[in-house]
Design a protein around this motif. Structure first.
Motif, short mmCIF file in Angstrom:
data_model
loop_
_atom_site.label_atom_id
_atom_site.label_comp_id
_atom_site.label_asym_id
_atom_site.label_seq_id
_atom_site.Cartn_x
_atom_site.Cartn_y
_atom_site.Cartn_z
N ILE A 114 -7.25 1.88 3.28
CA ILE A 114 -6.53 2.54 4.38
C ILE A 114 -5.53 3.56 3.85
O ILE A 114 -5.51 4.71 4.27
CB ILE A 114 -5.78 1.49 5.24
CG1 ILE A 114 -6.77 0.56 5.95
CG2 ILE A 114 -4.87 2.18 6.26
CD1 ILE A 114 -6.13 -0.68 6.55
N PHE A 115 -4.74 3.11 2.88
CA PHE A 115 -3.66 3.98 2.41
C PHE A 115 -4.16 5.11 1.51
O PHE A 115 -3.43 6.06 1.26
CB PHE A 115 -2.58 3.15 1.72
CG PHE A 115 -1.73 2.38 2.68
CD1 PHE A 115 -0.90 3.06 3.58
CD2 PHE A 115 -1.75 0.99 2.72
CE1 PHE A 115 -0.12 2.35 4.49
CE2 PHE A 115 -0.97 0.28 3.61
CZ PHE A 115 -0.15 0.96 4.51
N HIS A 117 -6.16 7.16 2.44
CA HIS A 117 -6.29 8.32 3.32
C HIS A 117 -4.94 8.90 3.72
O HIS A 117 -4.83 9.65 4.68
CB HIS A 117 -7.07 7.94 4.60
CG HIS A 117 -8.44 7.43 4.34
ND1 HIS A 117 -9.20 6.79 5.30
CD2 HIS A 117 -9.21 7.45 3.23
CE1 HIS A 117 -10.35 6.45 4.78
NE2 HIS A 117 -10.38 6.83 3.52
N MET A 118 -3.92 8.50 2.99
CA MET A 118 -2.56 8.94 3.32
C MET A 118 -1.90 9.48 2.06
O MET A 118 -2.22 9.04 0.96
CB MET A 118 -1.74 7.72 3.75
CG MET A 118 -1.43 7.62 5.21
SD MET A 118 -0.39 6.18 5.50
CE MET A 118 -1.28 5.44 6.85
N ASP A 122 3.76 9.43 2.77
CA ASP A 122 3.50 8.82 4.08
C ASP A 122 3.36 7.30 3.94
O ASP A 122 3.89 6.54 4.74
CB ASP A 122 2.21 9.39 4.69
CG ASP A 122 2.48 10.68 5.46
OD1 ASP A 122 3.68 11.02 5.62
OD2 ASP A 122 1.52 11.35 5.88
N GLU A 124 4.68 5.44 1.73
CA GLU A 124 6.04 4.92 1.50
C GLU A 124 6.79 4.78 2.83
O GLU A 124 7.41 3.75 3.10
CB GLU A 124 6.76 5.91 0.57
CG GLU A 124 7.92 5.31 -0.20
CD GLU A 124 7.47 4.13 -1.05
OE1 GLU A 124 8.28 3.20 -1.20
OE2 GLU A 124 6.31 4.11 -1.54
N THR A 125 6.70 5.81 3.65
CA THR A 125 7.39 5.80 4.94
C THR A 125 6.87 4.69 5.84
O THR A 125 7.65 3.96 6.45
CB THR A 125 7.19 7.15 5.66
OG1 THR A 125 7.61 8.19 4.80
CG2 THR A 125 8.00 7.21 6.94
N VAL A 126 5.56 4.54 5.88
CA VAL A 126 4.96 3.52 6.73
C VAL A 126 5.41 2.13 6.30
O VAL A 126 5.85 1.31 7.13
CB VAL A 126 3.42 3.63 6.71
CG1 VAL A 126 2.78 2.40 7.34
CG2 VAL A 126 2.95 4.89 7.43
N LEU A 127 5.34 1.85 5.01
CA LEU A 127 5.71 0.52 4.53
C LEU A 127 7.19 0.23 4.76
O LEU A 127 7.57 -0.87 5.14
CB LEU A 127 5.35 0.37 3.05
CG LEU A 127 3.84 0.39 2.77
CD1 LEU A 127 3.56 0.16 1.30
CD2 LEU A 127 3.10 -0.64 3.62
N GLN A 128 8.01 1.24 4.54
CA GLN A 128 9.44 1.03 4.79
C GLN A 128 9.71 0.82 6.28
O GLN A 128 10.59 0.05 6.65
CB GLN A 128 10.25 2.21 4.25
CG GLN A 128 10.58 2.03 2.77
CD GLN A 128 11.19 3.26 2.15
OE1 GLN A 128 11.55 4.20 2.84
NE2 GLN A 128 11.30 3.23 0.82
N SER A 129 8.94 1.48 7.11
CA SER A 129 9.10 1.31 8.55
C SER A 129 8.80 -0.13 8.95
O SER A 129 9.53 -0.75 9.74
CB SER A 129 8.17 2.25 9.31
OG SER A 129 8.63 3.57 9.23
#
Lengths: 148, 148
Positions: A114-115, A117-118, A122, A124-129
DNA sequence: AATATTACTTGCAAAATGCAAATAAAAGGA
DNA sequence: TCCTTTTATTTGCATTTTGCAAGTAATATT
């Protein structure tokens, strides 16, 4: 921007499918629920039956039987607590640990896919979110815990 | 930073509890599964039985009976498709719509509560992250769809 | 020492599950 | 067109899962 519930509903459904796929993959045939039990026993430190049941929000009588099944399948062991003999401590058998590890690796592969494709930032941002969200839900009173 | 699976597992468990709480709140007593069915029928445009079963990854024979139950509960209606008489189109009854709306509002309140503990910019980041994640999972082949 | 609480298990009846098979309608092929 | 295949849905049936009520046994409280 879609509404908040839709975002969560879609995400958790997809994650649920991912989880479900991992159960049946690689020959071992366990249910999604059993996969969650393996995961939690592996994660927690010397957990009792009650503790895991609470974590998963499962009725204790139901959970008692789920554990019996998994003991028969030779995935899980229970041994009485030395200090309090009412309590049984759960742990994974060698086979249970093996299955849990297989699932974990499979999940990791899916996440990597999944990741991939990022962009790295991004990701990093998603996981921190998600981490922030978890922290917030943890502090936020009664909203995200099992009923009763 | 915890590992990725842990982050997702914790988040989805919490969201699951939130969802479960909403089912039993406010007098109506429906199961978590029924709540998801209401949600999907409400969301999709003139969905057939097959469509909703696929969306939720539920076996079609099981789902057929779940719908029968919800029809008896007067939450859901089905009527034959005019073009293809094999197909039944699902919709919510007035009561079903009411329950779906109540749950939706409850969920909204919970989300508002959670996000009230966050700065507006953090909220924005979190929601965009989930949106990005959903988009990525949608394009990412076979990983996040129901088995088979 | 008596009572209450906690951790876990079992009885039981109800509900949910999924495979195999049935029905009925549409689609495709000759 | 008739025959075969596919698709959408339902039912039979046997198995599994569920949760309340009630039980046992051990610890905590009074």
């Amino acid at each position: 921007m879609e509404n908040v519930r839709d975002l969560f509903q879609i995400m958790t459904r997809r994650f649920g499918f991912l989880n479900k796929n991992c159960c049946t993959l690689g020959g071992f045939n366990i249910t999604l629920n059993q996969s969650h039990i393996l995961y939690e026993i592996d994660r927690q430190h010397q957990p009792s039956i009650q503790q895991i049941a609470d974590t998963l929000g499962t009725d204790i009588t139901t959970f008692s039987r789920q554990i019996q099944t998994m003991i028969k399948m030779n995935l899980v062991k229970k041994k009485p607590d030395t200090a309090d003999r009412r309590i049984f401590i759960l742990s994974l058998t060698t086979e249970g640990k093996f299955v849990a590890t297989m699932i974990d690796e499979q999940m990791k592969m899916y996440f990597d896919e999944i990741f991939s494709h990022m962009s790295e930032s991004d990701k990093e941002t998603v996981l921190q979110s998600i981490q922030l969200l978890n922290k917030t839900m943890a502090t936020s009173g009664s909203c995200c815990v099992p009923p009763q």
